[in-house]
Design a protein around this motif. Structure first.
Motif, PDB file in Angstrom:
ATOM      1  N   GLU A  79     -24.897  -9.089  12.753  1.00 31.57           N
ATOM      2  CA  GLU A  79     -23.894 -10.057  13.208  1.00 31.57           C
ATOM      3  C   GLU A  79     -24.520 -11.154  14.056  1.00 31.57           C
ATOM      4  O   GLU A  79     -24.165 -12.337  13.917  1.00 31.57           O
ATOM      5  CB  GLU A  79     -22.813  -9.323  13.996  1.00 31.57           C
ATOM      6  N   ARG A  80     -25.474 -10.793  14.945  1.00 27.88           N
ATOM      7  CA  ARG A  80     -26.121 -11.815  15.780  1.00 27.88           C
ATOM      8  C   ARG A  80     -26.945 -12.773  14.926  1.00 27.88           C
ATOM      9  O   ARG A  80     -26.943 -13.993  15.157  1.00 27.88           O
ATOM     10  CB  ARG A  80     -27.027 -11.141  16.822  1.00 27.88           C
ATOM     11  N   THR A  81     -27.623 -12.233  13.932  1.00 32.00           N
ATOM     12  CA  THR A  81     -28.427 -13.087  13.058  1.00 32.00           C
ATOM     13  C   THR A  81     -27.539 -14.033  12.257  1.00 32.00           C
ATOM     14  O   THR A  81     -27.848 -15.229  12.117  1.00 32.00           O
ATOM     15  CB  THR A  81     -29.271 -12.222  12.106  1.00 32.00           C
ATOM     16  N   ALA A  82     -26.437 -13.513  11.759  1.00 28.23           N
ATOM     17  CA  ALA A  82     -25.508 -14.356  11.002  1.00 28.23           C
ATOM     18  C   ALA A  82     -24.927 -15.453  11.880  1.00 28.23           C
ATOM     19  O   ALA A  82     -24.810 -16.619  11.460  1.00 28.23           O
ATOM     20  CB  ALA A  82     -24.402 -13.498  10.400  1.00 28.23           C
ATOM     21  N   SER A  83     -24.564 -15.113  13.112  1.00 26.44           N
ATOM     22  CA  SER A  83     -24.005 -16.104  14.038  1.00 26.44           C
ATOM     23  C   SER A  83     -25.028 -17.192  14.351  1.00 26.44           C
ATOM     24  O   SER A  83     -24.696 -18.389  14.381  1.00 26.44           O
ATOM     25  CB  SER A  83     -23.564 -15.409  15.325  1.00 26.44           C
ATOM     26  N   LEU A  84     -26.283 -16.782  14.551  1.00 27.47           N
ATOM     27  CA  LEU A  84     -27.340 -17.757  14.845  1.00 27.47           C
ATOM     28  C   LEU A  84     -27.548 -18.709  13.665  1.00 27.47           C
ATOM     29  O   LEU A  84     -27.637 -19.940  13.847  1.00 27.47           O
ATOM     30  CB  LEU A  84     -28.642 -17.018  15.171  1.00 27.47           C
ATOM     31  N   LEU A  85     -27.612 -18.175  12.458  1.00 27.40           N
ATOM     32  CA  LEU A  85     -27.851 -19.016  11.283  1.00 27.40           C
ATOM     33  C   LEU A  85     -26.665 -19.946  11.014  1.00 27.40           C
ATOM     34  O   LEU A  85     -26.855 -21.083  10.572  1.00 27.40           O
ATOM     35  CB  LEU A  85     -28.137 -18.140  10.060  1.00 27.40           C
ATOM     36  N   ARG A  86     -25.463 -19.499  11.271  1.00 24.26           N
ATOM     37  CA  ARG A  86     -24.296 -20.367  11.091  1.00 24.26           C
ATOM     38  C   ARG A  86     -24.358 -21.548  12.064  1.00 24.26           C
ATOM     39  O   ARG A  86     -24.008 -22.682  11.696  1.00 24.26           O
ATOM     40  CB  ARG A  86     -23.005 -19.576  11.292  1.00 24.26           C
ATOM     41  N   GLN A  87     -24.824 -21.280  13.297  1.00 23.28           N
ATOM     42  CA  GLN A  87     -24.977 -22.376  14.261  1.00 23.28           C
ATOM     43  C   GLN A  87     -26.076 -23.340  13.817  1.00 23.28           C
ATOM     44  O   GLN A  87     -25.902 -24.562  13.869  1.00 23.28           O
ATOM     45  CB  GLN A  87     -25.300 -21.807  15.635  1.00 23.28           C
ATOM     46  N   PRO A 118     -18.959 -24.724   9.585  1.00 25.05           N
ATOM     47  CA  PRO A 118     -17.705 -24.699  10.359  1.00 25.05           C
ATOM     48  C   PRO A 118     -16.997 -23.352  10.224  1.00 25.05           C
ATOM     49  O   PRO A 118     -17.220 -22.615   9.256  1.00 25.05           O
ATOM     50  CB  PRO A 118     -16.885 -25.829   9.725  1.00 25.05           C
ATOM     51  N   PRO A 119     -16.150 -23.015  11.193  1.00 24.98           N
ATOM     52  CA  PRO A 119     -15.402 -21.752  11.139  1.00 24.98           C
ATOM     53  C   PRO A 119     -14.570 -21.663   9.865  1.00 24.98           C
ATOM     54  O   PRO A 119     -13.926 -22.631   9.454  1.00 24.98           O
ATOM     55  CB  PRO A 119     -14.507 -21.808  12.378  1.00 24.98           C
ATOM     56  N   GLY A 120     -14.604 -20.506   9.226  1.00 25.11           N
ATOM     57  CA  GLY A 120     -13.828 -20.291   8.007  1.00 25.11           C
ATOM     58  C   GLY A 120     -14.589 -20.609   6.741  1.00 25.11           C
ATOM     59  O   GLY A 120     -14.183 -20.174   5.656  1.00 25.11           O
ATOM     60  N   ALA A 121     -15.692 -21.380   6.853  1.00 22.63           N
ATOM     61  CA  ALA A 121     -16.486 -21.715   5.669  1.00 22.63           C
ATOM     62  C   ALA A 121     -17.423 -20.553   5.319  1.00 22.63           C
ATOM     63  O   ALA A 121     -17.789 -19.749   6.168  1.00 22.63           O
ATOM     64  CB  ALA A 121     -17.298 -22.986   5.916  1.00 22.63           C
ATOM     65  N   LYS A 122     -17.805 -20.486   4.053  1.00 22.12           N
ATOM     66  CA  LYS A 122     -18.678 -19.412   3.599  1.00 22.12           C
ATOM     67  C   LYS A 122     -20.112 -19.645   4.064  1.00 22.12           C
ATOM     68  O   LYS A 122     -20.558 -20.790   4.232  1.00 22.12           O
ATOM     69  CB  LYS A 122     -18.647 -19.316   2.068  1.00 22.12           C
ATOM     70  N   ASP A 123     -20.836 -18.550   4.258  1.00 22.31           N
ATOM     71  CA  ASP A 123     -22.242 -18.640   4.634  1.00 22.31           C
ATOM     72  C   ASP A 123     -23.069 -19.215   3.486  1.00 22.31           C
ATOM     73  O   ASP A 123     -22.750 -19.004   2.302  1.00 22.31           O
ATOM     74  CB  ASP A 123     -22.797 -17.248   4.984  1.00 22.31           C
ATOM     75  N   ASP A 124     -24.115 -19.961   3.840  1.00 21.18           N
ATOM     76  CA  ASP A 124     -25.058 -20.441   2.828  1.00 21.18           C
ATOM     77  C   ASP A 124     -26.316 -19.574   2.825  1.00 21.18           C
ATOM     78  O   ASP A 124     -27.385 -20.010   2.404  1.00 21.18           O
ATOM     79  CB  ASP A 124     -25.420 -21.910   3.063  1.00 21.18           C
ATOM     80  N   PHE A 125     -26.174 -18.355   3.288  1.00 27.13           N
ATOM     81  CA  PHE A 125     -27.274 -17.389   3.325  1.00 27.13           C
ATOM     82  C   PHE A 125     -26.691 -16.005   3.100  1.00 27.13           C
ATOM     83  O   PHE A 125     -25.457 -15.811   3.130  1.00 27.13           O
ATOM     84  CB  PHE A 125     -28.001 -17.439   4.669  1.00 27.13           C
ATOM     85  N   GLU A 126     -27.551 -15.053   2.857  1.00 24.57           N
ATOM     86  CA  GLU A 126     -27.127 -13.676   2.627  1.00 24.57           C
ATOM     87  C   GLU A 126     -28.008 -12.748   3.447  1.00 24.57           C
ATOM     88  O   GLU A 126     -29.233 -12.844   3.405  1.00 24.57           O
ATOM     89  CB  GLU A 126     -27.230 -13.329   1.144  1.00 24.57           C
ATOM     90  N   ILE A 127     -27.370 -11.865   4.200  1.00 20.56           N
ATOM     91  CA  ILE A 127     -28.087 -10.856   4.978  1.00 20.56           C
ATOM     92  C   ILE A 127     -27.703  -9.502   4.425  1.00 20.56           C
ATOM     93  O   ILE A 127     -26.516  -9.168   4.379  1.00 20.56           O
ATOM     94  CB  ILE A 127     -27.739 -10.924   6.478  1.00 20.56           C
ATOM     95  N   ILE A 128     -28.679  -8.746   4.024  1.00 19.76           N
ATOM     96  CA  ILE A 128     -28.395  -7.450   3.424  1.00 19.76           C
ATOM     97  C   ILE A 128     -29.376  -6.414   3.937  1.00 19.76           C
ATOM     98  O   ILE A 128     -30.565  -6.715   4.127  1.00 19.76           O
ATOM     99  CB  ILE A 128     -28.438  -7.535   1.883  1.00 19.76           C
ATOM    100  N   THR A 129     -28.884  -5.227   4.193  1.00 21.61           N
ATOM    101  CA  THR A 129     -29.741  -4.137   4.658  1.00 21.61           C
ATOM    102  C   THR A 129     -30.169  -3.286   3.471  1.00 21.61           C
ATOM    103  O   THR A 129     -29.581  -3.351   2.385  1.00 21.61           O
ATOM    104  CB  THR A 129     -29.005  -3.256   5.678  1.00 21.61           C
ATOM    105  N   ALA A 130     -31.203  -2.477   3.689  1.00 20.40           N
ATOM    106  CA  ALA A 130     -31.682  -1.596   2.629  1.00 20.40           C
ATOM    107  C   ALA A 130     -30.604  -0.612   2.210  1.00 20.40           C
ATOM    108  O   ALA A 130     -30.452  -0.295   1.027  1.00 20.40           O
ATOM    109  CB  ALA A 130     -32.928  -0.843   3.100  1.00 20.40           C
ATOM    110  N   VAL A 131     -29.815  -0.150   3.171  1.00 18.65           N
ATOM    111  CA  VAL A 131     -28.740   0.800   2.861  1.00 18.65           C
ATOM    112  C   VAL A 131     -27.682   0.137   1.995  1.00 18.65           C
ATOM    113  O   VAL A 131     -27.199   0.712   1.010  1.00 18.65           O
ATOM    114  CB  VAL A 131     -28.108   1.339   4.164  1.00 18.65           C
ATOM    115  N   GLN A 132     -27.318  -1.115   2.339  1.00 22.90           N
ATOM    116  CA  GLN A 132     -26.320  -1.823   1.549  1.00 22.90           C
ATOM    117  C   GLN A 132     -26.811  -2.070   0.131  1.00 22.90           C
ATOM    118  O   GLN A 132     -26.063  -1.899  -0.835  1.00 22.90           O
ATOM    119  CB  GLN A 132     -25.983  -3.162   2.211  1.00 22.90           C
ATOM    120  N   LEU A 133     -28.083  -2.462  -0.004  1.00 25.73           N
ATOM    121  CA  LEU A 133     -28.635  -2.728  -1.325  1.00 25.73           C
ATOM    122  C   LEU A 133     -28.657  -1.459  -2.167  1.00 25.73           C
ATOM    123  O   LEU A 133     -28.328  -1.475  -3.356  1.00 25.73           O
ATOM    124  CB  LEU A 133     -30.043  -3.300  -1.189  1.00 25.73           C
TER     125      LEU A 133
END
Length: 409
Positions: free
Chosen positions: A242-250, A255-270
Protein backbone atom coordinates in the motif's frame (compact mmCIF):
# COMPACT_ATOMS: atom_id res chain seq x y z
CA UNK A 1 -27.44 -60.68 0.93
CA UNK A 2 -27.95 -63.90 -1.05
CA UNK A 3 -30.12 -62.08 -3.58
CA UNK A 4 -27.52 -59.33 -3.98
CA UNK A 5 -24.71 -61.85 -4.55
CA UNK A 6 -26.87 -63.80 -6.97
CA UNK A 7 -27.70 -60.61 -8.89
CA UNK A 8 -24.00 -59.72 -8.99
CA UNK A 9 -23.14 -63.17 -10.37
CA UNK A 10 -25.90 -63.00 -12.98
CA UNK A 11 -24.78 -59.51 -14.04
CA UNK A 12 -21.19 -60.68 -14.58
CA UNK A 13 -22.41 -63.71 -16.51
CA UNK A 14 -24.53 -61.53 -18.77
CA UNK A 15 -21.64 -59.13 -19.41
CA UNK A 16 -19.28 -62.01 -20.24
CA UNK A 17 -21.77 -63.72 -22.51
CA UNK A 18 -22.07 -60.54 -24.62
CA UNK A 19 -18.43 -59.43 -24.38
CA UNK A 20 -18.15 -57.39 -27.58
CA UNK A 21 -21.47 -55.64 -27.03
CA UNK A 22 -20.51 -54.91 -23.43
CA UNK A 23 -17.24 -53.29 -24.54
CA UNK A 24 -19.08 -51.12 -27.05
CA UNK A 25 -21.58 -50.20 -24.35
CA UNK A 26 -18.82 -49.17 -21.95
CA UNK A 27 -16.91 -47.19 -24.60
CA UNK A 28 -18.54 -43.85 -23.77
CA UNK A 29 -17.86 -44.32 -20.06
CA UNK A 30 -14.26 -45.38 -20.77
CA UNK A 31 -13.54 -42.34 -22.95
CA UNK A 32 -15.18 -39.93 -20.51
CA UNK A 33 -13.42 -41.24 -17.40
CA UNK A 34 -10.06 -41.55 -19.20
CA UNK A 35 -10.30 -37.94 -20.37
CA UNK A 36 -11.20 -36.66 -16.91
CA UNK A 37 -8.36 -38.61 -15.25
CA UNK A 38 -5.84 -37.42 -17.85
CA UNK A 39 -6.92 -33.79 -17.43
CA UNK A 40 -6.75 -33.98 -13.64
CA UNK A 41 -3.33 -35.66 -13.78
CA UNK A 42 -1.90 -33.04 -16.14
CA UNK A 43 -3.38 -30.18 -14.11
CA UNK A 44 -1.73 -31.63 -11.01
CA UNK A 45 1.56 -31.70 -12.92
CA UNK A 46 1.11 -28.04 -13.91
CA UNK A 47 0.37 -27.23 -10.27
CA UNK A 48 3.62 -28.94 -9.26
CA UNK A 49 5.53 -26.81 -11.78
CA UNK A 50 3.98 -23.63 -10.37
CA UNK A 51 4.83 -24.69 -6.82
CA UNK A 52 8.42 -25.54 -7.73
CA UNK A 53 8.92 -22.25 -9.57
CA UNK A 54 7.76 -20.25 -6.54
CA UNK A 55 9.29 -22.49 -3.87
CA UNK A 56 12.61 -20.65 -3.76
CA UNK A 57 11.12 -17.23 -4.44
CA UNK A 58 9.66 -16.93 -0.98
CA UNK A 59 6.36 -15.53 0.14
CA UNK A 60 7.72 -12.02 0.85
CA UNK A 61 8.87 -10.93 -2.59
CA UNK A 62 7.15 -8.14 -4.51
CA UNK A 63 7.38 -6.98 -8.12
CA UNK A 64 6.42 -3.68 -9.73
CA UNK A 65 6.01 -2.99 -13.42
CA UNK A 66 4.34 -0.36 -15.58
CA UNK A 67 0.84 -1.11 -16.83
CA UNK A 68 -0.38 0.16 -20.19
CA UNK A 69 -4.01 -0.43 -21.19
CA UNK A 70 -4.87 -1.49 -24.77
CA UNK A 71 -6.57 1.87 -25.31
CA UNK A 72 -3.41 3.75 -24.31
CA UNK A 73 -1.27 1.54 -26.54
CA UNK A 74 -3.52 2.26 -29.53
CA UNK A 75 -3.05 5.97 -28.83
CA UNK A 76 0.74 5.53 -28.73
CA UNK A 77 0.93 6.24 -24.98
CA UNK A 78 3.06 3.84 -22.98
CA UNK A 79 3.45 4.07 -19.22
CA UNK A 80 6.90 3.55 -17.72
CA UNK A 81 8.53 2.85 -14.40
CA UNK A 82 11.53 5.20 -14.46
CA UNK A 83 14.88 5.41 -12.72
CA UNK A 84 13.48 8.28 -10.68
CA UNK A 85 10.65 6.02 -9.48
CA UNK A 86 13.19 3.37 -8.49
CA UNK A 87 15.29 5.86 -6.51
CA UNK A 88 12.22 7.19 -4.71
CA UNK A 89 11.18 3.67 -3.74
CA UNK A 90 14.66 2.99 -2.33
CA UNK A 91 14.59 6.28 -0.43
CA UNK A 92 11.04 6.35 0.96
CA UNK A 93 9.77 2.76 1.30
CA UNK A 94 10.89 1.09 4.50
CA UNK A 95 11.05 -2.62 5.39
CA UNK A 96 12.42 -3.73 2.01
CA UNK A 97 15.69 -5.39 1.04
CA UNK A 98 17.49 -6.93 -1.95
CA UNK A 99 15.86 -4.47 -4.35
CA UNK A 100 16.68 -5.35 -7.94
CA UNK A 101 15.77 -3.15 -10.93
CA UNK A 102 15.91 -4.67 -14.40
CA UNK A 103 14.98 -3.76 -17.97
CA UNK A 104 15.36 -4.97 -21.53
CA UNK A 105 17.83 -2.69 -23.39
CA UNK A 106 16.97 -4.29 -26.75
CA UNK A 107 13.20 -4.39 -26.24
CA UNK A 108 10.80 -6.91 -24.76
CA UNK A 109 11.15 -9.28 -27.70
CA UNK A 110 14.93 -9.62 -27.45
CA UNK A 111 17.60 -9.25 -30.10
CA UNK A 112 19.89 -11.25 -32.35
CA UNK A 113 22.64 -13.08 -30.45
CA UNK A 114 25.55 -14.47 -32.44
CA UNK A 115 28.41 -16.86 -31.82
CA UNK A 116 30.56 -18.03 -34.73
CA UNK A 117 28.07 -19.11 -37.44
CA UNK A 118 25.12 -19.47 -35.04
CA UNK A 119 22.49 -16.74 -34.71
CA UNK A 120 19.45 -16.90 -32.43
CA UNK A 121 16.91 -14.42 -31.05
CA UNK A 122 16.61 -14.27 -27.28
CA UNK A 123 15.79 -11.90 -24.43
CA UNK A 124 18.48 -9.70 -22.90
CA UNK A 125 17.97 -8.20 -19.43
CA UNK A 126 20.11 -5.59 -17.70
CA UNK A 127 20.25 -6.49 -14.01
CA UNK A 128 22.05 -5.78 -10.74
CA UNK A 129 23.69 -8.44 -8.53
CA UNK A 130 20.60 -8.58 -6.30
CA UNK A 131 18.70 -10.12 -9.21
CA UNK A 132 20.45 -13.40 -8.42
CA UNK A 133 18.91 -13.48 -4.93
CA UNK A 134 15.39 -12.70 -6.11
CA UNK A 135 15.42 -15.02 -9.13
CA UNK A 136 17.13 -17.84 -7.19
CA UNK A 137 19.67 -18.22 -10.00
CA UNK A 138 22.82 -20.19 -9.31
CA UNK A 139 25.78 -20.22 -11.72
CA UNK A 140 26.48 -23.67 -13.12
CA UNK A 141 29.74 -22.41 -14.60
CA UNK A 142 31.62 -19.21 -13.84
CA UNK A 143 30.01 -16.44 -11.80
CA UNK A 144 27.09 -14.01 -11.69
CA UNK A 145 26.93 -10.28 -12.43
CA UNK A 146 28.99 -8.47 -9.77
CA UNK A 147 29.03 -4.96 -8.29
CA UNK A 148 32.35 -4.32 -10.05
CA UNK A 149 30.72 -5.18 -13.38
CA UNK A 150 28.04 -2.56 -12.74
CA UNK A 151 30.48 0.05 -11.42
CA UNK A 152 32.83 -0.25 -14.42
CA UNK A 153 30.20 -0.79 -17.16
CA UNK A 154 31.83 -4.05 -18.20
CA UNK A 155 30.73 -5.78 -21.39
CA UNK A 156 30.12 -9.16 -19.72
CA UNK A 157 27.08 -11.43 -19.67
CA UNK A 158 25.61 -14.44 -17.93
CA UNK A 159 23.62 -16.77 -20.17
CA UNK A 160 21.07 -19.51 -19.62
CA UNK A 161 21.86 -23.10 -20.45
CA UNK A 162 19.30 -23.26 -23.26
CA UNK A 163 20.82 -20.22 -24.94
CA UNK A 164 24.26 -21.85 -24.62
CA UNK A 165 23.00 -24.97 -26.38
CA UNK A 166 21.25 -23.01 -29.15
CA UNK A 167 24.44 -21.06 -29.86
CA UNK A 168 26.47 -24.31 -29.90
CA UNK A 169 28.84 -22.95 -27.29
CA UNK A 170 31.13 -25.30 -25.32
CA UNK A 171 29.74 -26.91 -22.17
CA UNK A 172 31.74 -24.38 -20.16
CA UNK A 173 31.69 -21.25 -22.33
CA UNK A 174 33.23 -18.93 -19.73
CA UNK A 175 35.70 -16.66 -21.52
CA UNK A 176 33.99 -16.92 -24.92
CA UNK A 177 32.75 -13.79 -26.70
CA UNK A 178 29.24 -13.50 -28.14
CA UNK A 179 27.52 -10.66 -29.99
CA UNK A 180 24.40 -9.14 -28.40
CA UNK A 181 22.55 -6.72 -30.63
CA UNK A 182 25.72 -5.87 -32.53
CA UNK A 183 27.85 -5.47 -29.36
CA UNK A 184 30.52 -7.93 -28.16
CA UNK A 185 30.19 -9.37 -24.67
CA UNK A 186 32.34 -11.80 -22.73
CA UNK A 187 30.53 -14.77 -21.18
CA UNK A 188 31.37 -14.94 -17.45
CA UNK A 189 28.76 -17.45 -16.30
CA UNK A 190 26.05 -19.98 -17.17
CA UNK A 191 23.03 -20.34 -14.87
CA UNK A 192 21.65 -23.59 -13.55
CA UNK A 193 18.72 -24.95 -15.61
CA UNK A 194 15.19 -23.88 -14.76
CA UNK A 195 11.91 -25.59 -15.63
CA UNK A 196 9.76 -24.14 -18.40
CA UNK A 197 6.44 -22.63 -17.34
CA UNK A 198 3.53 -22.78 -19.82
CA UNK A 199 6.01 -23.13 -22.66
CA UNK A 200 8.07 -20.09 -21.59
CA UNK A 201 11.77 -20.92 -21.46
CA UNK A 202 13.51 -19.54 -18.37
CA UNK A 203 17.01 -20.41 -19.66
CA UNK A 204 16.78 -18.81 -23.10
CA UNK A 205 18.15 -15.40 -22.06
CA UNK A 206 21.26 -13.33 -21.43
CA UNK A 207 21.90 -11.07 -18.42
CA UNK A 208 24.18 -8.03 -18.60
CA UNK A 209 25.20 -5.42 -15.97
CA UNK A 210 22.56 -2.76 -15.32
CA UNK A 211 24.89 0.17 -16.11
CA UNK A 212 26.03 -1.49 -19.34
CA UNK A 213 22.40 -1.80 -20.42
CA UNK A 214 21.91 1.91 -19.72
CA UNK A 215 24.82 2.78 -22.01
CA UNK A 216 23.17 0.84 -24.85
CA UNK A 217 19.93 2.85 -24.91
CA UNK A 218 19.55 6.25 -26.54
CA UNK A 219 17.91 7.90 -23.54
CA UNK A 220 18.33 6.16 -20.14
CA UNK A 221 15.58 8.39 -18.72
CA UNK A 222 13.03 6.61 -20.94
CA UNK A 223 13.98 3.13 -19.75
CA UNK A 224 10.98 1.08 -18.60
CA UNK A 225 12.03 -0.74 -15.43
CA UNK A 226 10.72 -3.72 -13.54
CA UNK A 227 11.55 -3.55 -9.84
CA UNK A 228 11.60 -6.56 -7.54
CA UNK A 229 12.43 -6.64 -3.84
CA UNK A 230 11.96 -8.61 -0.65
CA UNK A 231 9.88 -7.38 2.27
CA UNK A 232 11.92 -7.89 5.45
CA UNK A 233 8.85 -8.74 7.55
CA UNK A 234 6.24 -10.87 5.78
CA UNK A 235 3.56 -9.50 8.12
CA UNK A 236 4.19 -6.05 6.62
CA UNK A 237 3.63 -7.30 3.06
CA UNK A 238 0.26 -5.62 2.60
CA UNK A 239 1.39 -2.42 4.32
CA UNK A 240 4.50 -2.16 2.11
CA UNK A 241 2.38 -2.81 -0.97
CA UNK A 242 0.00 0.00 0.00
CA UNK A 243 2.83 2.45 0.81
CA UNK A 244 4.55 1.71 -2.48
CA UNK A 245 1.32 2.17 -4.42
CA UNK A 246 0.62 5.47 -2.64
CA UNK A 247 4.13 6.72 -3.40
CA UNK A 248 3.92 5.82 -7.10
CA UNK A 249 0.49 7.43 -7.45
CA UNK A 250 1.95 10.66 -6.04
CA UNK A 251 5.00 10.48 -8.32
CA UNK A 252 2.86 9.79 -11.39
CA UNK A 253 0.28 12.41 -10.35
CA UNK A 254 -2.65 10.03 -10.61
CA UNK A 255 -5.86 11.75 -9.40
CA UNK A 256 -8.09 10.08 -6.79
CA UNK A 257 -10.39 7.48 -8.32
CA UNK A 258 -8.24 7.00 -11.44
CA UNK A 259 -6.68 3.63 -12.22
CA UNK A 260 -3.02 2.94 -11.50
CA UNK A 261 -0.58 3.03 -14.40
CA UNK A 262 1.52 0.38 -12.67
CA UNK A 263 1.03 -3.06 -11.18
CA UNK A 264 2.32 -4.34 -7.86
CA UNK A 265 2.10 -8.05 -7.32
CA UNK A 266 3.50 -10.39 -4.70
CA UNK A 267 4.81 -13.90 -5.28
CA UNK A 268 1.86 -15.29 -3.32
CA UNK A 269 -0.64 -13.39 -5.46
CA UNK A 270 1.03 -14.53 -8.68
CA UNK A 271 1.03 -18.14 -7.52
CA UNK A 272 -2.65 -17.88 -6.58
CA UNK A 273 -3.51 -16.35 -9.97
CA UNK A 274 -1.72 -19.10 -11.87
CA UNK A 275 -3.26 -21.77 -9.66
CA UNK A 276 -6.74 -20.32 -10.27
CA UNK A 277 -6.12 -20.27 -14.02
CA UNK A 278 -5.07 -23.93 -13.99
CA UNK A 279 -8.02 -24.82 -11.75
CA UNK A 280 -10.50 -23.01 -13.99
CA UNK A 281 -9.10 -24.69 -17.09
CA UNK A 282 -9.40 -28.06 -15.38
CA UNK A 283 -13.02 -27.48 -14.38
CA UNK A 284 -14.03 -26.27 -17.84
CA UNK A 285 -12.33 -29.17 -19.61
CA UNK A 286 -13.65 -31.69 -17.10
CA UNK A 287 -17.16 -30.30 -17.59
CA UNK A 288 -16.90 -30.60 -21.36
CA UNK A 289 -15.49 -34.11 -21.12
CA UNK A 290 -18.19 -35.03 -18.59
CA UNK A 291 -20.71 -34.80 -21.43
CA UNK A 292 -19.21 -37.99 -22.84
CA UNK A 293 -20.15 -39.71 -19.57
CA UNK A 294 -23.77 -38.78 -20.22
CA UNK A 295 -23.42 -40.10 -23.77
CA UNK A 296 -22.04 -43.30 -22.29
CA UNK A 297 -25.02 -43.47 -19.94
CA UNK A 298 -27.42 -43.14 -22.88
CA UNK A 299 -25.55 -45.99 -24.57
CA UNK A 300 -26.00 -48.16 -21.48
CA UNK A 301 -29.73 -47.37 -21.39
CA UNK A 302 -30.18 -48.27 -25.06
CA UNK A 303 -28.32 -51.56 -24.72
CA UNK A 304 -30.18 -52.45 -21.51
CA UNK A 305 -33.53 -51.77 -23.25
CA UNK A 306 -32.46 -54.11 -26.03
CA UNK A 307 -31.43 -56.64 -23.41
CA UNK A 308 -34.87 -56.44 -21.80
CA UNK A 309 -36.46 -57.21 -25.15
CA UNK A 310 -34.09 -60.12 -25.81
CA UNK A 311 -34.62 -61.60 -22.34
CA UNK A 312 -38.38 -61.11 -22.12
CA UNK A 313 -39.08 -64.87 -22.06
CA UNK A 314 -36.31 -65.34 -19.45
CA UNK A 315 -37.93 -62.69 -17.26
CA UNK A 316 -41.29 -64.36 -17.71
CA UNK A 317 -39.86 -67.73 -16.60
CA UNK A 318 -38.20 -66.11 -13.55
CA UNK A 319 -41.47 -64.49 -12.52
CA UNK A 320 -43.37 -67.72 -13.11
CA UNK A 321 -40.95 -69.49 -10.75
CA UNK A 322 -41.59 -66.95 -8.01
CA UNK A 323 -39.19 -64.06 -8.69
CA UNK A 324 -40.52 -60.81 -7.29
CA UNK A 325 -40.56 -57.42 -8.97
CA UNK A 326 -37.66 -56.13 -6.86
CA UNK A 327 -35.54 -59.19 -7.78
CA UNK A 328 -35.78 -58.34 -11.48
CA UNK A 329 -35.22 -54.65 -10.77
CA UNK A 330 -32.05 -55.31 -8.74
CA UNK A 331 -30.70 -57.73 -11.33
CA UNK A 332 -30.94 -55.23 -14.20
CA UNK A 333 -29.72 -52.32 -12.08
CA UNK A 334 -26.75 -54.42 -10.97
CA UNK A 335 -25.91 -55.20 -14.59
CA UNK A 336 -26.06 -51.51 -15.56
CA UNK A 337 -23.94 -50.51 -12.55
CA UNK A 338 -21.37 -53.23 -13.32
CA UNK A 339 -21.09 -52.08 -16.93
CA UNK A 340 -20.44 -48.49 -15.89
CA UNK A 341 -18.13 -49.44 -12.99
CA UNK A 342 -15.97 -51.71 -15.15
CA UNK A 343 -15.90 -49.02 -17.84
CA UNK A 344 -14.89 -46.46 -15.23
CA UNK A 345 -12.06 -48.67 -13.94
CA UNK A 346 -10.74 -49.19 -17.47
CA UNK A 347 -11.05 -45.44 -18.06
CA UNK A 348 -9.01 -44.66 -14.93
CA UNK A 349 -6.19 -46.93 -16.11
CA UNK A 350 -6.25 -45.51 -19.66
CA UNK A 351 -6.39 -41.93 -18.37
CA UNK A 352 -3.32 -42.47 -16.20
CA UNK A 353 -1.44 -44.04 -19.13
CA UNK A 354 -2.48 -41.11 -21.34
CA UNK A 355 -1.20 -38.56 -18.81
CA UNK A 356 2.10 -40.48 -18.60
CA UNK A 357 2.37 -40.39 -22.39
CA UNK A 358 1.79 -36.63 -22.53
CA UNK A 359 4.34 -36.15 -19.73
CA UNK A 360 6.88 -38.23 -21.65
CA UNK A 361 6.31 -36.14 -24.81
CA UNK A 362 6.66 -32.88 -22.82
CA UNK A 363 9.85 -33.21 -20.71
CA UNK A 364 9.06 -29.98 -18.86
CA UNK A 365 6.09 -31.69 -17.20
CA UNK A 366 6.81 -33.75 -14.09
CA UNK A 367 5.40 -37.26 -13.74
CA UNK A 368 1.66 -36.79 -13.16
CA UNK A 369 0.03 -38.08 -10.01
CA UNK A 370 -3.67 -38.89 -9.83
CA UNK A 371 -5.24 -37.86 -6.49
CA UNK A 372 -7.45 -40.42 -4.78
CA UNK A 373 -10.45 -38.09 -4.86
CA UNK A 374 -10.31 -37.97 -8.68
CA UNK A 375 -10.35 -41.78 -8.93
CA UNK A 376 -13.13 -42.10 -6.34
CA UNK A 377 -15.19 -39.34 -7.96
CA UNK A 378 -14.77 -40.80 -11.47
CA UNK A 379 -15.75 -44.32 -10.41
CA UNK A 380 -18.62 -43.05 -8.26
CA UNK A 381 -19.97 -40.75 -10.96
CA UNK A 382 -19.75 -43.41 -13.66
CA UNK A 383 -21.58 -45.89 -11.41
CA UNK A 384 -24.30 -43.33 -10.65
CA UNK A 385 -24.66 -42.66 -14.40
CA UNK A 386 -25.08 -46.38 -15.00
CA UNK A 387 -27.69 -46.67 -12.26
CA UNK A 388 -29.67 -43.64 -13.44
CA UNK A 389 -29.74 -44.67 -17.07
CA UNK A 390 -30.32 -48.30 -16.15
CA UNK A 391 -33.35 -47.43 -14.05
CA UNK A 392 -35.78 -47.19 -17.00
CA UNK A 393 -34.82 -50.57 -18.55
CA UNK A 394 -34.84 -52.20 -15.10
CA UNK A 395 -38.29 -50.80 -14.33
CA UNK A 396 -39.55 -51.96 -17.72
CA UNK A 397 -38.23 -55.47 -17.05
CA UNK A 398 -39.63 -55.55 -13.52
CA UNK A 399 -43.10 -54.46 -14.70
CA UNK A 400 -43.45 -57.13 -17.38
CA UNK A 401 -46.50 -59.33 -17.03
CA UNK A 402 -45.26 -62.94 -16.66
CA UNK A 403 -47.97 -64.37 -18.95
CA UNK A 404 -47.31 -61.84 -21.70
CA UNK A 405 -43.56 -62.36 -21.26
CA UNK A 406 -43.90 -66.13 -21.70
CA UNK A 407 -45.92 -65.60 -24.89
CA UNK A 408 -43.28 -63.21 -26.32
CA UNK A 409 -41.56 -64.42 -29.53
Amino acid sequence: MFNALESFSLALSSIRSHGFRSVLTMLGIIIGVASVIAIVGLSQALGDIIASNFKGLGSNSMSIRALTTPEQALQGRFNRLTLSDYRQIVRHVDDISDIAPSFSPFGDYGTAIKYASSTVFARVSAVTPNYQILSQSTPQHGRYISNDDVATHRRVCVIGRKLRDKLHLPDNPVGQFIELGGQWFKVVGVTEPHAETFGAAQDDLALIPFSTGQSLVADPALVDLSVTFNVTDSEQLTAVQERTASLLRQLHRIPPGAKDDFEIITAVQLQEILSRVVGSMTLVLAGIVGISLLVGGIGIMNVMLISVTERTREIGICKALGAQRHHILVQFLMEAAMLSLIGGAIGVALGYLLSLLVSALAPALPTPSIPWWAITLSLGFSTVVGLLFGLLPAAKAANLDPIEALRFE
